[in-house]
Design a protein around this motif. Structure first.
Motif, PDB file in Angstrom:
ATOM      1  N   ASN A  10       4.291 -66.758 -58.335  1.00 24.02           N
ATOM      2  CA  ASN A  10       4.168 -65.442 -58.959  1.00 24.02           C
ATOM      3  C   ASN A  10       5.325 -64.531 -58.566  1.00 24.02           C
ATOM      4  O   ASN A  10       6.085 -64.830 -57.648  1.00 24.02           O
ATOM      5  CB  ASN A  10       2.815 -64.796 -58.620  1.00 24.02           C
ATOM      6  N   ILE A  11       5.435 -63.433 -59.241  1.00 17.65           N
ATOM      7  CA  ILE A  11       6.567 -62.514 -59.059  1.00 17.65           C
ATOM      8  C   ILE A  11       6.578 -61.878 -57.673  1.00 17.65           C
ATOM      9  O   ILE A  11       7.647 -61.580 -57.135  1.00 17.65           O
ATOM     10  CB  ILE A  11       6.596 -61.441 -60.185  1.00 17.65           C
ATOM     11  N   ARG A  12       5.420 -61.692 -57.052  1.00 17.44           N
ATOM     12  CA  ARG A  12       5.378 -61.113 -55.701  1.00 17.44           C
ATOM     13  C   ARG A  12       6.164 -61.964 -54.709  1.00 17.44           C
ATOM     14  O   ARG A  12       6.789 -61.437 -53.793  1.00 17.44           O
ATOM     15  CB  ARG A  12       3.934 -60.950 -55.232  1.00 17.44           C
ATOM     16  N   GLU A  13       6.142 -63.277 -54.912  1.00 21.27           N
ATOM     17  CA  GLU A  13       6.865 -64.170 -54.014  1.00 21.27           C
ATOM     18  C   GLU A  13       8.376 -64.034 -54.185  1.00 21.27           C
ATOM     19  O   GLU A  13       9.128 -64.207 -53.232  1.00 21.27           O
ATOM     20  CB  GLU A  13       6.395 -65.603 -54.228  1.00 21.27           C
ATOM     21  N   VAL A  14       8.825 -63.700 -55.382  1.00 27.53           N
ATOM     22  CA  VAL A  14      10.250 -63.433 -55.595  1.00 27.53           C
ATOM     23  C   VAL A  14      10.662 -62.233 -54.747  1.00 27.53           C
ATOM     24  O   VAL A  14      11.685 -62.264 -54.057  1.00 27.53           O
ATOM     25  CB  VAL A  14      10.560 -63.177 -57.078  1.00 27.53           C
ATOM     26  N   PHE A  15       9.854 -61.179 -54.775  1.00 28.11           N
ATOM     27  CA  PHE A  15      10.167 -59.982 -53.994  1.00 28.11           C
ATOM     28  C   PHE A  15      10.189 -60.293 -52.505  1.00 28.11           C
ATOM     29  O   PHE A  15      11.061 -59.807 -51.775  1.00 28.11           O
ATOM     30  CB  PHE A  15       9.175 -58.858 -54.293  1.00 28.11           C
TER      31      PHE A  15
ATOM     32  N   GLU B  67      13.373 -62.162 -51.763  1.00 27.23           N
ATOM     33  CA  GLU B  67      14.523 -61.271 -51.898  1.00 27.23           C
ATOM     34  C   GLU B  67      14.664 -60.338 -50.700  1.00 27.23           C
ATOM     35  O   GLU B  67      15.771 -60.025 -50.281  1.00 27.23           O
ATOM     36  CB  GLU B  67      14.426 -60.463 -53.193  1.00 27.23           C
TER      37      GLU B  67
ATOM     38  N   TYR C 185      15.472 -68.001 -59.519  1.00 31.62           N
ATOM     39  CA  TYR C 185      14.041 -68.201 -59.312  1.00 31.62           C
ATOM     40  C   TYR C 185      13.409 -68.683 -60.604  1.00 31.62           C
ATOM     41  O   TYR C 185      13.890 -68.378 -61.690  1.00 31.62           O
ATOM     42  CB  TYR C 185      13.358 -66.875 -58.920  1.00 31.62           C
ATOM     43  N   HIS C 186      12.318 -69.409 -60.439  1.00 31.13           N
ATOM     44  CA  HIS C 186      11.490 -69.762 -61.589  1.00 31.13           C
ATOM     45  C   HIS C 186      10.049 -69.474 -61.194  1.00 31.13           C
ATOM     46  O   HIS C 186       9.549 -70.019 -60.206  1.00 31.13           O
ATOM     47  CB  HIS C 186      11.640 -71.228 -61.984  1.00 31.13           C
ATOM     48  N   VAL C 187       9.381 -68.612 -61.954  1.00 32.64           N
ATOM     49  CA  VAL C 187       8.000 -68.234 -61.681  1.00 32.64           C
ATOM     50  C   VAL C 187       7.088 -69.080 -62.564  1.00 32.64           C
ATOM     51  O   VAL C 187       7.168 -69.033 -63.791  1.00 32.64           O
ATOM     52  CB  VAL C 187       7.771 -66.729 -61.956  1.00 32.64           C
TER      53      VAL C 187
END
Length: 115
Positions: free
Chosen positions: A4-9, A12, A21-23
């Protein structure tokens, strides 16, 4: 690859990763109706084939669903000529072995590295 996008943050904020990244949009969980068809796996395959990449890092939770999704991705991506890795698991920095559960200790032992 994250769920999910929270893991990208979170990644980062660390400032160490220099890549794309690939969500996926979740983790495999048939009981909750999340199957390989509902995740963004086809899009991942397309991106990997179109973009030059040296490695795919699977950064999914160490849960039953995360492990199942990681194994599924390894199977799907394993036919491609690219290095596939997964984040290490084990003992958090600053922890005492007295307070670590057996499963975490087993992961840490199996993933040990040479000093």
């Amino acid at each position: 690859v994250v769920s999910n996008i929270r893991e990208v943050f979170a990644l980062e904020q660390m400032g160490e990763y220099k890549g794309l990244y690939h969500v996926l949009g979740g983790l495999l969980s048939p009981m909750d109706g999340v199957t390989s068809e509902t995740l963004r796996v086809e899009e991942l395959l397309r991106r990997v084939k179109e973009l030059p990449a040296e490695e795919i890092v699977i950064a999914l939770d160490s849960t039953l669903e995360g492990d199942a999704t990681s194994l599924y991705l390894r199977k799907v991506l394993g036919e491609l000529p690219i290095k596939i890795t997964r984040l290490a698991f084990g003992i958090p920095m600053g922890s005492s072995l007295d307070y670590i559960d057996g499963g975490t200790l087993a992961y840490a032992l199996s993933g040990r590295t040479t000093l």
